[in-house]
Write a protein that holds these residues in place. Structure first.
Motif, short mmCIF file in Angstrom:
data_model
loop_
_atom_site.label_atom_id
_atom_site.label_comp_id
_atom_site.label_asym_id
_atom_site.label_seq_id
_atom_site.Cartn_x
_atom_site.Cartn_y
_atom_site.Cartn_z
N SER A 178 0.86 -1.28 -0.05
CA SER A 178 -0.01 -0.08 0.08
C SER A 178 0.86 1.21 -0.07
N ILE A 179 2.20 1.16 0.43
CA ILE A 179 2.99 2.45 0.36
C ILE A 179 3.83 2.17 -0.71
N PHE A 180 4.15 1.09 -1.27
CA PHE A 180 5.18 0.95 -2.38
C PHE A 180 4.68 0.64 -3.58
N SER A 181 3.49 1.30 -3.83
CA SER A 181 2.96 0.68 -5.08
C SER A 181 2.63 1.84 -6.33
N SER A 182 3.41 2.93 -6.08
CA SER A 182 3.41 3.96 -7.29
C SER A 182 4.52 3.99 -8.07
N ARG A 183 4.69 4.71 -8.89
CA ARG A 183 5.87 5.01 -9.66
C ARG A 183 6.45 6.45 -9.60
N PRO A 184 7.67 6.60 -9.88
CA PRO A 184 8.35 7.83 -9.88
C PRO A 184 7.74 8.52 -11.36
N VAL A 244 11.97 -23.31 -18.87
CA VAL A 244 11.43 -22.18 -19.04
C VAL A 244 11.72 -21.54 -17.80
N LYS A 245 11.56 -21.93 -16.91
CA LYS A 245 11.79 -21.42 -15.51
C LYS A 245 13.48 -21.06 -15.40
N GLU A 246 14.28 -22.05 -15.77
CA GLU A 246 15.83 -21.66 -15.98
C GLU A 246 16.04 -20.49 -16.83
N THR A 247 15.38 -20.24 -17.92
CA THR A 247 15.63 -19.15 -19.19
C THR A 247 15.46 -18.09 -18.48
N LEU A 248 14.20 -17.95 -17.49
CA LEU A 248 13.89 -16.79 -16.68
C LEU A 248 14.91 -16.41 -15.65
N ARG A 249 15.35 -17.41 -14.95
CA ARG A 249 16.29 -17.30 -14.09
C ARG A 249 17.83 -16.84 -14.42
N TRP A 250 18.16 -17.59 -15.40
CA TRP A 250 19.53 -17.32 -16.04
C TRP A 250 19.65 -15.86 -16.68
N ARG A 251 18.66 -15.57 -17.37
CA ARG A 251 18.94 -14.23 -18.02
C ARG A 251 17.57 -13.45 -17.96
N PRO A 252 17.32 -12.89 -16.79
CA PRO A 252 16.06 -12.29 -16.54
C PRO A 252 16.16 -10.87 -17.51
N VAL A 253 14.93 -10.43 -18.31
CA VAL A 253 15.24 -9.64 -19.12
C VAL A 253 14.88 -8.05 -18.37
N SER A 254 14.90 -8.31 -17.22
CA SER A 254 14.88 -6.95 -16.34
C SER A 254 15.70 -7.24 -15.14
N PRO A 255 17.00 -7.21 -15.41
CA PRO A 255 17.94 -7.66 -14.37
C PRO A 255 18.12 -6.84 -13.42
N ALA A 256 17.76 -5.32 -13.46
CA ALA A 256 17.77 -4.56 -12.31
C ALA A 256 16.47 -4.14 -11.88
N GLY A 257 15.49 -4.81 -12.12
CA GLY A 257 14.21 -4.68 -11.60
C GLY A 257 13.41 -3.33 -12.16
N PHE A 258 12.45 -2.77 -11.79
CA PHE A 258 11.76 -1.62 -12.10
C PHE A 258 11.33 -1.01 -11.09
N PRO A 259 11.43 0.67 -11.12
CA PRO A 259 11.23 1.31 -9.86
C PRO A 259 9.71 1.46 -9.29
N HIS A 260 9.61 1.20 -8.08
CA HIS A 260 8.49 1.67 -7.18
C HIS A 260 8.80 3.00 -6.35
N LEU A 261 7.73 3.57 -6.08
CA LEU A 261 8.05 5.02 -5.42
C LEU A 261 7.24 4.76 -4.13
N SER A 262 7.76 5.01 -3.05
CA SER A 262 7.06 4.89 -1.84
C SER A 262 6.35 6.30 -1.40
N THR A 263 5.22 6.21 -0.69
CA THR A 263 4.31 7.34 -0.58
C THR A 263 4.27 7.75 0.98
N GLN A 264 4.85 6.93 1.84
CA GLN A 264 5.11 7.25 3.14
C GLN A 264 6.29 6.87 3.75
#
Length: 525
Positions: A107-113, A367-387
């Motif tokens: 509820s606090i970390f669901s927004s975006r910058p 399939v699972k190992e492909t997702l693990r071995w080379r994730p296509v978002s290796p640095a994640g995607f930003p959330h923004l805290s609101t509190q």
């Protein structure tokens, strides 16, 4: 634009061009901000030493940010805090920390910058991926989920399977331009689901529009790291200040958003009014939101949520399947094990269907190992805290960007026996002994978890099973007769892609090839 993640070099790029005097005027504000923020008694998460004024901006990587994040993780631990020109970024380097904060405090970390440059010059901020948390996000999320929830995806599986067969046929008849055939498969599935649009070939107008849209966002480069994103007041300056080509780039970004979302919706709406549109997510939402006066409520949310299925899904799934190809070229023993399993079930008589999923656990493991071995978002995607929150004795203030380091989490040697290798056996052990499921990481956390994950999972599974049934996949030979092995490195972008590679696809069984041809003949091909 895809749901997997924006690498941090896109968040914190360094495109300052000829504006030193303007930026210097902002220095006092940064100093005061740092002074006041340092008065907090509970410590900010540990991290590299921040310099006055600029913080850690000088240390932010310009490419492959997860490598630097991993270095910091080994030095500072599961939660790393950095400061960039007065902004804060917290990096979660363990699944437990990411889950404790991004899931349990969703509820606090669901927004975006905000991305002021894009906001001021296009409508891309209406995309579900970028919407801040609120009523608009909830409406768009509900609309998208109606088309890609588990039940909806199960109903779509025959169409997904059909496109996998078309990909096989094109690979055999048209040649091994795998990336293009892969891209066409994913685009065909999603355009059918979202708009009822039938894709007939590589020259399809809607496919080309989406490709141009992706290219325009790539041309923008430092999405989230432009000076305007850090200091929105600079957005009042004319675009040419940032380079003679920049106005054209921003116009292309604006046009791509309209073409991929608004114009496609308007086309389907017009066809639907004339009784010419095939059933789809868009037509169903039009009917559900039709008013007594003939207008359609929530049109903006319908248009952008339907378009977001393509922009958020096709690119990530295409990239993952491209990495699967590289894994098969580099690890032929995994390919052979999968084919033994397939032959035992299919007996060289037919091609795989979703009904065989439970009987083909090694395909699921690949399939699972492909997702693990080379994730296509290796640095994640930003959330923004609101509190403001406190986590494990560390203070994370409101307005902090938070990301999870997918690469480090999915290559943890304490979790995976052979983290650097492609090793599907990670996921063929008994359930109680299996390591962390990569799907729990790469699809995100909390209220921002990827709504298209069920569609991606189905598309990947049937594509992998179909390809390994029909073909032996091998490296081409160079002039000396040696295998030309692919590069496993990433090309950075909104979604990280593998570098282009070539492969040889050889039908491995007359029985399977006959089954494909019989299917195609029954479809009138």
């Amino acid at each position: 634009m895809a749901g997997g993640g924006i690498p941090s070099e896109l968040l914190f790029g360094n495109p300052w061009i000829g504006l030193g005097s303007v930026l210097a005027c902002l220095g006092l504000w940064l100093v005061l901000r740092n002074v006041f923020s340092s008065s907090q008694s509970i410590p900010y998460p540990p991290g590299p030493r921040a310099l006055p004024l600029i913080g850690n901006a000088h240390e932010m990587p310009t490419k492959h940010p997860w490598i630097k994040y991993t270095e910091w993780a080994k030095t500072y631990g599961d939660v790393v805090g950095v400061k960039i020109l007065g902004k804060r970024l917290v990096i979660f380097n363990s699944y437990q920390a990411a889950k404790e904060v991004l899931d349990k405090k969703s509820s606090i970390f669901s927004s975006r910058p905000r991305l002021p440059l894009v906001d001021m010059n296009s409508d891309w901020s209406l995309s579900l991926l970028l919407l801040p948390y609120g009523s608009d996000f909830q409406t768009s999320r509900k609309f998208m989920n109606s088309a890609v929830n588990p039940n909806a995806v199960r109903e779509a599986q025959p169409a997904i399977q059909e496109q996998a067969r078309v990909m096989l046929y094109r690979l055999w008849k048209e040649g091994p331009q795998f990336h293009q055939h892969n891209l066409l498969m994913q685009g065909s599935v999603i355009l059918k689901l979202a708009y009822g649009h039938e894709v007939l070939g590589h020259d399809d107008e809607w496919i080309q529009v989406s490709e141009r849209g992706g290219e325009s966002m790539e041309d923008l480069g430092t999405v989230g790291g432009h000076p305007v994103d850090l200091f929105p007041i600079l957005g009042k300056l004319p675009l040419w200040v940032w380079g003679s080509k920049f106005p054209k780039t921003m116009q292309s970004v604006k046009d791509s958003g309209i073409n991929m979302h608004v114009k496609t919706y308007e086309t389907v709406k017009d066809r639907h009014a004339k009784g010419l549109a095939a059933p789809s997510m868009a037509t169903r939402l039009i009917d559900e939101n039709m008013q007594k006066d003939g207008s359609v409520a929530n049109e903006q949310a319908i248009a952008w949520s339907a378009g977001s299925i393509y922009s958020a899904g096709s690119d990530t799934t295409t990239s993952t399947l491209d990495f699967f190809l590289i894994a098969m070229l580099l690890y032929p023993e995994a390919q052979k094990k999968a084919q033994v399993e397939l032959d035992k079930v299919l007996q060289h008589e037919r091609l795989p269907t979703f009904e065989e999923m439970e009987s083909l656990p090694y395909i699921t493991a690949i399939v699972k190992e492909t997702l693990r071995w080379r994730p296509v978002s290796p640095a994640g995607f930003p959330h923004l805290s609101t509190q403001d929150i406190t986590y494990n004795g560390m203070f994370i203030p409101a307005g902090t960007m938070a990301i999870w380091n997918s690469w480090y989490i999915l290559h943890d040697p304490k979790e995976y026996s052979y983290p650097e290798q492609f090793y599907p056996e990670h996921f063929v052990v008994p359930a109680e002994k299996q390591p962390l499921d990569p799907e729990d990481v790469i699809f995100g956390f909390g209220r921002r978890v990827c709504p298209g994950r069920h569609l991606a999972r189905s598309s990947l599974w049937i594509a992998v099973a179909s390809l390994l049934t029909l073909f032996d996949i091998s490296c081409p030979l160079d002039e000396e007769g040696k295998p030309t092995k692919p590069d496993t490195d990433y090309i950075d972008g909104l979604v990280s892609h593998p570098k282009p590679c070539k492969a040889v696809f050889k039908p491995r069984s007359d029985g399977y090839l006959k089954a494909l041809m019989q299917e195609r003949e029954s479809k009138g091909v």
